[in-house]
Design an enzyme around this catalytic site. Structure first.
Site, PDB file in Angstrom:
ATOM      1  N   CYS A 107      22.105  -7.471 -26.312  1.00  0.00           N
ATOM      2  CA  CYS A 107      23.181  -8.443 -26.210  1.00  0.00           C
ATOM      3  C   CYS A 107      23.886  -8.156 -24.946  1.00  0.00           C
ATOM      4  O   CYS A 107      24.935  -7.341 -24.748  1.00  0.00           O
ATOM      5  CB  CYS A 107      24.033  -8.404 -27.413  1.00  0.00           C
ATOM      6  SG  CYS A 107      25.241  -9.667 -27.272  1.00  0.00           S
ATOM      7  N   GLY A 108      23.601  -9.029 -23.777  1.00  0.00           N
ATOM      8  CA  GLY A 108      24.351  -8.753 -22.640  1.00  0.00           C
ATOM      9  C   GLY A 108      25.906  -9.123 -22.551  1.00  0.00           C
ATOM     10  O   GLY A 108      26.715  -8.624 -22.047  1.00  0.00           O
ATOM     11  N   HIS A 109      26.155 -10.295 -23.371  1.00  0.00           N
ATOM     12  CA  HIS A 109      27.486 -10.890 -23.175  1.00  0.00           C
ATOM     13  C   HIS A 109      28.279  -9.994 -24.071  1.00  0.00           C
ATOM     14  O   HIS A 109      29.338  -9.391 -23.841  1.00  0.00           O
ATOM     15  CB  HIS A 109      27.685 -12.248 -23.933  1.00  0.00           C
ATOM     16  CG  HIS A 109      27.721 -12.191 -25.443  1.00  0.00           C
ATOM     17  ND1 HIS A 109      26.700 -12.315 -26.370  1.00  0.00           N
ATOM     18  CD2 HIS A 109      28.852 -12.279 -26.147  1.00  0.00           C
ATOM     19  CE1 HIS A 109      27.086 -12.415 -27.470  1.00  0.00           C
ATOM     20  NE2 HIS A 109      28.493 -12.366 -27.582  1.00  0.00           N
ATOM     21  N   GLY A 274      23.581 -12.951 -21.410  1.00  0.00           N
ATOM     22  CA  GLY A 274      23.503 -11.941 -20.597  1.00  0.00           C
ATOM     23  C   GLY A 274      21.928 -11.222 -20.534  1.00  0.00           C
ATOM     24  O   GLY A 274      21.433 -11.051 -19.312  1.00  0.00           O
TER      25      GLY A 274
END
Length: 351
Positions: A107-109, A274
């Site tokens: 999970c980039g965000h 992300g």
């Protein structure tokens, strides 16, 4: 829609952030023990024997996930993470990412939000002016949040991902909207991407129902295909998100796209996504459209923006390339959640 009635839970403490509009709920306390020797192992244990990323087996931890993601305490678009120990002393923290359907591998965000929180809370020391590195163990490996500071405030975060690798560039799929060519890349999670125009659509809020439906369809069509199998870790196989994108006019020579990412079982990422941006960067590099160091301006369906780049070295079609995605995260609240005994809604409901 569904509820689960449980006995009184201990209080669950959390702090909420949003990253470019996408929520991220960081759970700080009130969790049951989470067994396992690594973050990846803990996720596998939480999914349980016979469980999957979008259909985990019932358990004490999953009861907390349901409580936090379902109404009236959450909503179908809620996202968050359970803090867990890192894999070793080289990282500052570990995290299990969750959403309304289960648990993701990346999970980039969320990594951007965790980096901001780690510095803002004092967990990781940071200069008043400069950059702090926050190393985070996630189910797909170790990632880094580069937290940028000015005047004693966090001004932005750059997410440095695990290597991103392209497994297909022009995979033909026969959809209900015709035959399209899909690119597939592994960037901590597996993402398929396709131009919205090829499906007769545009990335606009008014077309969100159609975008969601075709995103789910593409995910189902790709299930079990060779392209979605991770070459090294079977736990990272299977399409997590479908990135539907529009080409935008370049600004000052910067490649620009707008996307909506449909992930898990039909959730919509409000941010430009992300790790999905990492996947797009790898695909653009493999297509020869983006050289190392050149920038992608990646806009979301609500108009928020991430910028991304591919670092020098690596090969997007072989061992992968390292990407960086930059954005901002802001705290939206601090919470103490409870479930009172006798509350007939239990862990809540989804509409």
């Amino acid at each position: 829609m569904g509820t689960r009635t449980v006995d009184l839970l201990d209080t669950v403490d959390a702090v909420d952030y949003h990253t470019a509009g996408e929520p991220f709920r960081i759970v700080l306390g009130g969790l049951p023990p989470i067994p396992g020797d690594s973050v990846a192992e803990r996720r596998a244990i939480v999914l349980g024997a016979g469980g999957s990323a979008t259909a985990p087996r019932p358990g004490a931890l999953d009861t907390v996930r349901q409580l936090l993601v379902r109404e009236p305490r959450g909503h179908a678009g809620m996202y968050g993470g359970f803090l867990v120990p890192p894999d070793d002393d080289e990282a500052h923290l570990g995290v299990l990412f969750w959403h309304k359907d289960g648990y993701s591998t990346a999970c980039g965000h969320g990594t951007i939000a965790l980096g901001a929180w780690a510095v803002d809370s004092g967990l990781v020391k940071a200069p008043a002016d400069g950059t702090a590195r926050v190393r985070i163990d996630v189910p797909s490996g170790r990632v880094t949040a580069l937290v940028h500071r000015a005047g004693g405030r966090t001004t932005g975060v750059t997410f440095r991902n695990v290597p991103s690798r392209v497994s297909a560039l022009k995979l033909p799929l026969t959809t209900s909207r015709g035959v399209v060519e899909v690119a597939v890349a592994h960037s901590g999670a597996c993402y398929a991407s396709v131009p919205a125009a090829a499906l007769g659509l545009a990335v606009e809020p008014a077309q969100l129902p159609e975008l969601t439906a075709v995103g789910r369809e593409i995910r189902e069509l790709l299930a079990g295909t060779e392209a979605v199998v991770h070459p090294e870790d079977a736990r990272l196989s299977g399409v997590y998100g479908v990135v539907l994108y529009d080409e935008l006019p370049s600004a000052d020579g910067v490649l620009s796209q707008r996307n909506v990412t449909v992930f898990a079982d039909g959730q919509i990422d409000r941010s430009p996504c992300g790790s999905g941006t990492s996947a797009r960067l790898a695909v653009l590099a493999a297509e020869g459209r983006l050289a190392p160091g050149e920038e992608l301006r990646h806009e979301s369906i609500i108009g928020t923006v991430f910028t991304g780049r591919v670092l020098a070295g690596g090969d997007p079609l072989a061992e992968g390339v390292v990407t960086e995605v930059s954005g901002t995260a802001h705290r939206t609240g601090e919470h103490r959640f409870v479930l009172e005994s006798g509350d007939g809604l239990g862990t809540g409901f989804l509409l």
